[in-house]
Design an enzyme around this catalytic site. Structure first.
Site, PDB file in Angstrom:
ATOM      1  N   ASP A  75      20.857   3.629  38.014  1.00 47.31           N
ATOM      2  CA  ASP A  75      21.136   5.069  37.919  1.00 47.31           C
ATOM      3  C   ASP A  75      21.978   5.597  39.089  1.00 47.31           C
ATOM      4  OD1 ASP A  75      19.618   4.953  35.677  1.00 47.31           O
ATOM      5  OD2 ASP A  75      17.894   6.041  36.484  1.00 47.31           O
ATOM      6  N   ILE A  83      23.590  -2.355  28.970  1.00 48.45           N
ATOM      7  CA  ILE A  83      24.467  -2.168  30.133  1.00 48.45           C
ATOM      8  C   ILE A  83      23.804  -2.596  31.436  1.00 48.45           C
ATOM      9  CG2 ILE A  83      25.758  -0.286  29.019  1.00 48.45           C
ATOM     10  CD1 ILE A  83      24.372   1.622  31.029  1.00 48.45           C
ATOM     11  N   ARG A 114       6.654  -2.955  36.897  1.00 46.94           N
ATOM     12  CA  ARG A 114       6.379  -1.612  37.430  1.00 46.94           C
ATOM     13  C   ARG A 114       4.881  -1.545  37.712  1.00 46.94           C
ATOM     14  NH1 ARG A 114      11.004   1.475  36.840  1.00 46.94           N
ATOM     15  NH2 ARG A 114      12.346   0.956  35.087  1.00 46.94           N
ATOM     16  N   GLY A 146      11.286   3.882  43.938  1.00 48.64           N
ATOM     17  CA  GLY A 146       9.852   3.580  43.940  1.00 48.64           C
ATOM     18  C   GLY A 146       9.572   2.345  44.769  1.00 48.64           C
ATOM     19  N   GLY A 148      14.449  -0.037  43.391  1.00 55.59           N
ATOM     20  CA  GLY A 148      14.893   1.355  43.439  1.00 55.59           C
ATOM     21  C   GLY A 148      14.058   2.218  44.365  1.00 55.59           C
TER      22      GLY A 148
HETATM   23  N1  ATP Z   1       5.025   5.991  46.100  1.00 54.32           N
HETATM   24  C1  ATP Z   1       4.864   4.666  45.956  1.00 54.32           C
HETATM   25  N2  ATP Z   1       4.087   3.985  46.826  1.00 54.32           N
HETATM   26  C2  ATP Z   1       3.919   2.646  46.693  1.00 54.32           C
HETATM   27  N3  ATP Z   1       4.482   1.908  45.724  1.00 54.32           N
HETATM   28  C3  ATP Z   1       5.255   2.532  44.828  1.00 54.32           C
HETATM   29  C4  ATP Z   1       5.478   3.936  44.891  1.00 54.32           C
HETATM   30  N4  ATP Z   1       6.291   4.288  43.871  1.00 54.32           N
HETATM   31  C5  ATP Z   1       6.553   3.150  43.190  1.00 54.32           C
HETATM   32  N5  ATP Z   1       5.937   2.095  43.766  1.00 54.32           N
HETATM   33  C6  ATP Z   1       5.971   0.707  43.303  1.00 54.32           C
HETATM   34  O1  ATP Z   1       7.314   0.245  43.323  1.00 54.32           O
HETATM   35  C7  ATP Z   1       7.565  -0.578  42.201  1.00 54.32           C
HETATM   36  C8  ATP Z   1       8.808  -0.130  41.480  1.00 54.32           C
HETATM   37  O2  ATP Z   1       8.765   1.285  41.216  1.00 54.32           O
HETATM   38  P1  ATP Z   1       9.481   1.917  39.935  1.00 54.32           P
HETATM   39  O3  ATP Z   1       8.898   1.309  38.706  1.00 54.32           O
HETATM   40  O4  ATP Z   1       9.416   3.382  40.065  1.00 54.32           O
HETATM   41  O5  ATP Z   1      10.958   1.361  39.993  1.00 54.32           O
HETATM   42  P2  ATP Z   1      12.108   1.642  41.036  1.00 54.32           P
HETATM   43  O6  ATP Z   1      11.967   0.768  42.208  1.00 54.32           O
HETATM   44  O7  ATP Z   1      12.200   3.100  41.302  1.00 54.32           O
HETATM   45  O8  ATP Z   1      13.353   1.095  40.219  1.00 54.32           O
HETATM   46  P3  ATP Z   1      14.101   1.817  38.999  1.00 54.32           P
HETATM   47  O9  ATP Z   1      13.425   3.107  38.722  1.00 54.32           O
HETATM   48  O10 ATP Z   1      15.510   1.966  39.463  1.00 54.32           O
HETATM   49  O11 ATP Z   1      14.011   0.870  37.884  1.00 54.32           O
HETATM   50  C9  ATP Z   1       6.324  -0.549  41.329  1.00 54.32           C
HETATM   51  O12 ATP Z   1       5.635  -1.775  41.465  1.00 54.32           O
HETATM   52  C10 ATP Z   1       5.522   0.616  41.872  1.00 54.32           C
HETATM   53  O13 ATP Z   1       4.123   0.392  41.803  1.00 54.32           O
HETATM   54  O1  F6P Z   2      12.787  -0.546  32.167  1.00 51.62           O
HETATM   55  P1  F6P Z   2      12.115   0.631  31.612  1.00 51.62           P
HETATM   56  O2  F6P Z   2      10.706   0.711  32.088  1.00 51.62           O
HETATM   57  O3  F6P Z   2      12.268   0.779  30.160  1.00 51.62           O
HETATM   58  O4  F6P Z   2      12.794   1.904  32.273  1.00 51.62           O
HETATM   59  C1  F6P Z   2      14.026   2.385  31.958  1.00 51.62           C
HETATM   60  C2  F6P Z   2      14.521   3.214  33.095  1.00 51.62           C
HETATM   61  O5  F6P Z   2      14.910   2.387  34.159  1.00 51.62           O
HETATM   62  C3  F6P Z   2      16.207   2.725  34.594  1.00 51.62           C
HETATM   63  O6  F6P Z   2      17.087   1.785  34.061  1.00 51.62           O
HETATM   64  C4  F6P Z   2      16.298   2.683  36.099  1.00 51.62           C
HETATM   65  O7  F6P Z   2      15.498   3.632  36.678  1.00 51.62           O
HETATM   66  C5  F6P Z   2      16.474   4.104  34.007  1.00 51.62           C
HETATM   67  O8  F6P Z   2      17.822   4.371  33.787  1.00 51.62           O
HETATM   68  C6  F6P Z   2      15.679   4.046  32.753  1.00 51.62           C
HETATM   69  O9  F6P Z   2      15.258   5.335  32.382  1.00 51.62           O
HETATM   70 MG    MG Z   3      13.003   4.778  40.273  1.00 54.44          MG
END
Ligand code: ATP
Ligand code: F6P
Ligand code: MG
Length: 582
Positions: A302, A461, A246, A273, A271
């Protein structure tokens, strides 16, 4: 001279149009603004007494655009695509008859003129040459809304995914890379495997790199060469062979790395992000005028990604959750006043908890972030637990991790912490709820002996390998992504919309998140299956006035959607459009 075919009805003018407009008009305005180029073409067709109102898809004739005797060198820098004033590309909308709208995805030709195209090598592939009409028609689109009325406008459509007759890369020219970002999800390795094998077996690509450790891996980690052999059995493992992270999204460093390594196809699995990050990478690539396809493959346990039917790994997660629910049930029913509490993932949405509950039928109560609940008083959770224990001698409670966060924050000091990507770190609702239930029943007033077992399988899970149906789904996603990139599309997320795979512009999947709509039939099915209280009308039950709903509470009550989720439409009137089927 150039010829066009209407993408709505296949109308093909019997004469060729004189290209009296410049190539910059052609590459910039046409597909995005029907008022400019498309109308020009329609006016031409009217003049020749042909049917009017045709929508001409330029992609199908771009190879002939190459032949226009206008010098590409004449292009000014402002000709490099349709850019909004702040440098972000604008949505590409094509309007058709009866309220038809195509929300199209970017293509190389939007900002790089005069690219050569090649016949798709799939036409010579023995596996595919037998398939009747293997290539999708250029004009094929997928409707976002399929439940319609006689007078409904045709509404929003997305470009149908699949292989095209002509591609914008030669096999040995492709240098692809794959990156996985965000949290884990079953199926990540399957998608990686299928991108590698698909590129290799369908398109003869040999240069594929794995980027280690998410976005920051582009500039801070090593790369791994990926071959069909090296990924052969990775789908049997959970997690991601590439690693993930992340945070660390540094756009210019990432695009520098892409440019320096000569990468021209970027497959980004993650996801919401991650898709936002992919969108920013695409914009920068486009700004630099690079022929690099940026493709997002939506991933989230999710299941809260907008527009698409379902995200991969979700089915596996729901199935795996059954094991925890079964264990909770066995524990609970084996002891007097046994209560099993199971916490499942779902940061902002309760899809996993809702589906796992519906699938199990052993669950007495399901709590999700979209449905606020209360503990004390008539109609509250404690009341219901006591009733169930008296009726059945045991009960099982499933709680999504994002549920009841306000309740917890009220009773303990909330620290408002965030992870590296800016996601809110949640307080442990499972532990909190278990303690509250224990405290309530052991209080002097109640003095009721209960035996509560708390099971937290949250990470289990999502760490498992994907099941059979998710594996098939991952294959389709990977193939659709590859076909799109090879065909020159870029800046899109791939995914099924009403069962058909489509190319969806990044902004559509990032502008909102799917949530369970608690006034919808799916949630009603859950309530009738568990026979739990809806927790919506505490004041009503207490004889008070109707509870004032907060803005977010009323959001979850809006609209009707049989799949139990809403998608906020990008339409100007801001009306929520509902996707789903009965
Ligand atoms: N608004 C944004 N602009 C650019 N990069 C982003 C932004 N939001 C998130 N990212 C980048 O995307 C990557 C993943 O984001 P995040 O940790 O929120 O997970 P996600 O892709 O939403 O997956 P999940 O939440 O389902 O695990 C990170 O490296 C983060 O820096
Ligand atoms: O992997 P991390 O940073 O503990 O984050 C857990 C989060 O990631 C997810 O698995 C996906 O967004 C969520 O259900 C949960 O809240
Ligand atoms: Mg996300």
């Amino acid at each position: 001279m150039c010829s066009f075919r209407c993408c709505m009805c296949n109308y093909f003018p019997s004469y060729e149009f004189e290209l009296s407009f410049s190539i910059s008009e052609l590459c910039m305005g046409s597909l995005s603004y029907p008022s400019s180029f498309t109308q020009k073409i329609c006016a031409e067709s009217k003049q020749s007494q042909k049917t009017s109102n045709h929508i001409f898809d330029l992609r199908s004739s771009l190879s002939s655009v190459k032949a226009i005797p206008r010098n590409i060198g004449e292009l000014r820098s402002s000709d490099k695509g349709v850019m909004a004033p702040e440098g972000k590309s604008e949505p590409k909308l094509v309007f058709g008859e009866a309220g038809y709208v195509l929300e199209d995805v970017p293509h190389f030709v939007d900002y790089i003129p005069s690219l050569p195209t090649y016949p798709n090598p799939l036409q010579d592939n023995p596996a595919y040459s037998v398939v009747k009409q293997y290539f999708v028609n250029e004009g094929d689109t997928v409707a976002q809304k399929i439940v319609v009325h006689k007078s409904s406008p045709r509404g929003t459509h997305f470009r149908r995914a699949g292989p095209r007759q002509r591609v914008y890369f030669e096999s040995d020219e492709v240098h692809a890379c794959i990156v996985t970002c965000g949290g884990l999800c079953p199926g990540l390795n399957t998608v990686i495997r299928e991108i590698v094998c698909g590129l290799s077996h369908m398109y003869g690509v040999t240069k594929i790199l794995g980027i280690e450790g998410g976005y920051k891996g582009f500039y801070a980690r090593n790369t791994i060469p990926l071959t069909p052999k090296s990924v052969n059995d990775v789908h049997k493992r959970g997690g991601t062979i590439l690693g993930t992270s992340r945070g660390g999204h540094n756009t210019s460093k990432i695009v520098d790395s892409i440019q320096d390594r000569g990468i021209n196809q970027v497959y980004i699995i993650g996801g919401d992000g991650t898709q936002k990050g992919a969108s920013v990478i695409f914009e920068e690539i486009r700004r630099r005028g690079l022929k690099v396809a940026v493709v997002g493959i939506p991933k989230t346990i999710d299941n809260d990604i907008a527009v698409i039917d379902k995200s991969f790994g979700f089915d596996t997660a729901v199935e795996e959750a059954q094991r925890a629910i079964n264990a909770a049930h066995v524990e609970a029913e084996s002891i007097e006043n046994g209560i099993g509490v199971v916490k499942l993932m779902g940061r902002y949405s309760g899809f996993i908890a809702m589906h796992a509950t519906l699938a199990s039928r052993d669950v007495d109560c399901c709590l999700i972030p979209e449905s606020p609940f209360y503990l004390e008083g008539k109609g509250g959770l404690f009341d219901f637990v006591e009733k169930r224990l008296k009726e059945n001698g045991h009960m099982v409670l499933v709680v999504a991790e994002g549920a009841g966060q306000e309740n917890i924050a009220e009773s303990m000091r909330s620290m408002d912490l965030e992870d590296a990507s800016g996601n809110k770190l949640l307080l442990d609702v499972g532990l909190w709820l278990s303690q509250k239930i224990k405290d309530h029943f052991s209080s002097k007033k109640k003095k009721m002996t209960i035996n509560l077992k708390y099971i937290d399988p949250t990470y289990m899970i999502r760490a498992v390998p994907s099941n059979a149906s998710d594996n098939v789904y991952c294959t389709l996603l990977a193939h659709s992504a590859i076909h799109g990139a090879m065909a020159g599309y870029t800046g899109f997320t791939v995914g099924p919309v009403n069962g058909r795979h489509a190319y969806i512009p990044f902004y559509r999947v990032t502008e909102t998140q799917n949530k369970v709509v608690i006034s919808d039939r799916m949630w009603a099915r859950l309530l009738s299956s568990t026979n739990q209280p809806s927790f919506l009308c505490q004041n009503d039950l207490d004889g008070g006035a109707e509870k004032d709903l907060t803005a977010s509470e009323s959001e979850y009550l809006e609209g009707e959607n049989c799949n139990g989720h809403y998608v906020q439409s990008a339409s100007d009137d801001g009306v929520k459009s509902i996707q789903g089927e009965n």
